[in-house]
Design an enzyme around this catalytic site. Structure first.
Site, short mmCIF file in Angstrom:
data_model
loop_
_atom_site.label_atom_id
_atom_site.label_comp_id
_atom_site.label_asym_id
_atom_site.label_seq_id
_atom_site.Cartn_x
_atom_site.Cartn_y
_atom_site.Cartn_z
N ASN A 182 0.87 -1.19 0.00
CA ASN A 182 0.00 0.00 0.00
C ASN A 182 0.90 1.23 0.00
OD1 ASN A 182 -1.78 2.05 0.54
ND2 ASN A 182 -2.37 1.31 2.60
N TRP A 183 1.03 1.86 -1.16
CA TRP A 183 1.98 2.98 -1.29
C TRP A 183 1.46 4.23 -0.61
CZ3 TRP A 183 4.27 3.01 -6.98
CH2 TRP A 183 4.75 1.72 -7.27
N LYS A 184 0.18 4.25 -0.24
CA LYS A 184 -0.44 5.43 0.39
C LYS A 184 -0.19 6.69 -0.46
CE LYS A 184 -0.20 3.11 4.80
NZ LYS A 184 -0.12 3.20 6.26
N HIS A 238 -9.57 1.03 4.90
CA HIS A 238 -8.29 1.22 5.58
C HIS A 238 -8.49 2.15 6.79
CE1 HIS A 238 -4.21 2.48 6.44
NE2 HIS A 238 -3.83 1.37 5.83
N GLU A 275 -6.84 4.52 7.89
CA GLU A 275 -6.63 5.96 7.60
C GLU A 275 -7.87 6.57 6.95
OE1 GLU A 275 -2.88 5.40 5.61
OE2 GLU A 275 -2.03 4.82 7.53
N GLU A 330 -5.49 -5.16 10.51
CA GLU A 330 -4.46 -4.16 10.78
C GLU A 330 -4.77 -3.45 12.08
OE1 GLU A 330 -2.45 -2.81 6.92
OE2 GLU A 330 -4.32 -1.70 7.02
N GLY A 355 2.25 2.17 10.94
CA GLY A 355 3.18 3.28 10.81
C GLY A 355 3.85 3.68 12.11
N SER A 359 3.26 -2.13 10.44
CA SER A 359 4.71 -2.18 10.64
C SER A 359 5.34 -3.52 10.26
CB SER A 359 5.06 -1.79 12.08
OG SER A 359 4.61 -0.46 12.34
N GLY A 367 2.87 -1.16 4.37
CA GLY A 367 2.89 0.27 4.06
C GLY A 367 4.32 0.75 3.88
N GLY A 368 4.88 1.34 4.93
CA GLY A 368 6.21 1.95 4.85
C GLY A 368 7.28 1.10 4.18
P1 PGA Z 1 2.69 0.26 7.76
O1 PGA Z 1 1.25 0.43 7.06
O2 PGA Z 1 3.29 -1.01 7.20
O3 PGA Z 1 3.45 1.49 7.37
O4 PGA Z 1 2.46 0.16 9.21
C1 PGA Z 1 0.43 -0.67 6.84
C2 PGA Z 1 -0.88 -0.24 6.26
O5 PGA Z 1 -1.37 0.83 6.65
O6 PGA Z 1 -1.48 -0.91 5.40
#
Ligand code: PGA
Length: 250
Positions: free
Chosen positions: A9-11, A95, A97, A167, A173, A213, A234-235
């Site tokens: 997930n590149w966000k 998600h 977010e 998640e 994050g 994470s 994500g990251g």
């Molecule tokens: P993260 O994000 O790996 O940066 O914690 C995961 C996600 O939000 O899908």
């Protein structure tokens, strides 16, 4: 045996040029015998170009959101047809977010899940508890509510096209990961819930990804858990080498 599915997930990261570079590096580094299925979810502005680069490769394309209406006066929204026209096979929905920052409700997410499925776009349906909910022992109640409401009206047949991503919001994050045992406990709970709501066969075949994470240092142990069938990253998916290490650990 469920196949592992690793999604990135590149966000809100990567402009067009950066997207092309990242996806090329991933393609170059991905061994032909990679056991896991791989999905990348770039921002909307890069989907078309990334789709061209992914043609006749094994990597699948996903979007990070969509709206449930087919078309019309919904300024800045993106429809299922638009996503499919640029090669998307998956879409991340619900998600945290989107839930927390953009106030998306379970009801809205449910409409999106249904609209995606009708047109054969596969949702990666995200659920997870906040830190205070975990600390007050409400994790399973929150998970149950999100599944009941988010998957309301979905048929067993449609469940074949859904991935669930667990998640925990406190792990996204933050660098804090759920321990493999903590994660697997919730994954098993989700599978049992799906078995009751749909059928044991649906639950047995369901891909449940862990997200929060995930990085090369912890992915192997997380992914070796019985009920963890993949990761939503994500990251650590923003650098080809760490994303490739996570894929290799699956
Ligand atoms: P993260 O994000 O790996 O940066 O914690 C995961 C996600 O939000 O899908």
């Amino acid at each position: 045996m469920r196949k592992k599915v690793i999604a990135g997930n590149w966000k809100m990261n990567m402009n067009l040029h950066q997207s092309q570079k990242l996806v090329s590096e991933i393609l170059n580094g991905l061994g032909k015998d990679s056991k896991a299925d791989v999905i990348v979810c770039p921002p909307f502005t890069s989907l078309s170009e990334v789709n061209s680069l992914l043609k006749s490769t094994k990597i699948k394309l996903g979007a990070q959101n969509m709206y449930y209406e087919e078309s019309g006066a919904y300024t800045a929204e993106i429809s299922v047809d638009m996503l499919k026209s640029v090669g998307c096979e998956y879409v991340i929905l619900g998600h945290s977010e989107r839930r927390v920052i953009f106030n998306e409700s379970d009801e809205l997410i449910n409409k999106k899940v249904k609209a995606a499925l009708v047109k054969e776009l596969k949702p990666i349906f995200c659920i997870g508890e906040l830190l205070e909910q975990r600390e007050s022992g409400e994790t399973m109640i929150v998970i149950t509510g999100q599944i009941e409401k988010g998957l309301e009206g979905i048929t067993s047949d449609q469940m074949k096209n859904i991935i669930i991503a667990y998640e925990p919001v406190w792990a996204i994050g933050t660098g804090k990961t759920a321990t493999p045992q903590q994660a697997n406990e919730v994954h098993l709970f989700i599978r049992e819930l799906v078995a009751k709501k749909f059928s044991p066969a649906v639950a047995e075949n369901l891909i449940i990804q862990y997200g929060g994470s995930v990085k090369p240092e912890n992915s192997g142990e997380l992914l070796s858990q019985k009920d963890i069938d993949g990761a939503l990253v994500g990251g650590a998916c923003l650098k080809a080498d760490s994303f490739l290490s996570i894929i290799a650990s699956a």
